[in-house]
Write a protein that holds these residues in place. Sequence first.
Motif: not given
Length: 279
Positions: A225-237
């Motif tokens: 599953q590839v993810r958008t920037r916003a979705e990747v950014l969520r990993f750093f919450h």
Amino acid sequence: MGKQSGSPLNPSAGPDLGQDRAHSARMYDYFLGGKSNYAVDREVAETVTHLFPAAETAARANRAFMHRSVRCLARVVGVRQFIDVGAGMPLSPNLHEVAHSAAPECRVVYVDNDPIVLVYADALLGGTADGTTCCVQAEATDPAAVIDTVRSEGVIDFGEPVALSLHAVLEYITGDREPYRIVRRLMQEMPSGSYLSLSHATGDFAPDAMKAVVDLYAQAGTSAQVRTRAEVLRFFHGLDLIDPGLVVAHRWRPDPASGLLTDNQVSLYAGIARKSSAL
């Protein structure tokens, strides 16, 4: 796209090394110019390249980010402990070699559950007179098992800052397997002052090509599953991104060669963030 952590075992026949079918870790090795791959891996990798001509470039950009991130964490930030989840096939310079070249006393634990990776694990076990390197078996989707297995080795002191590396791993953990919970659970075990180093494939720049690649991986038996920037950014919450934040991998503290790449070719976000308080 990169390497995968986790592969099924056949209890009655011993480890299933998957030598009769394409394997994402061996395909990644092929893209990087390694020798730990088979004809079936090369065949599917060439199909990936047909769908996404920059596949090799993206893999090399991911590897280059790993090198730069480890040098930054060891030399600039002063981290002396690394946990690399989803180690993949050994290919020098490996993470521990980069860390030890910056600070010989660094301690590194590789974590993987792919039988084929573990077969090659001895190549990861070089150390220095002052540092330590080991490889352990655990499934990335079971963060409690990852932490327990790492603790059992006694290499990592969880009272001191740790750099947790998740490079080209999370794209193989689809949404139904709760990837955000996994990352949060892992980081909860890290003391304040620790860091998360992460890279992740995206379809933001070449959506049709990346969808075709994901579909190809699915046909080969590997969910992705590839993810958008916003979705990747969520990993750093809950974490504090360090400069330059979450960017396309070749733009993260680039070296001169990185300027020759484009976002479309790399199609991979990367960043490092610091844990400053409890999650």
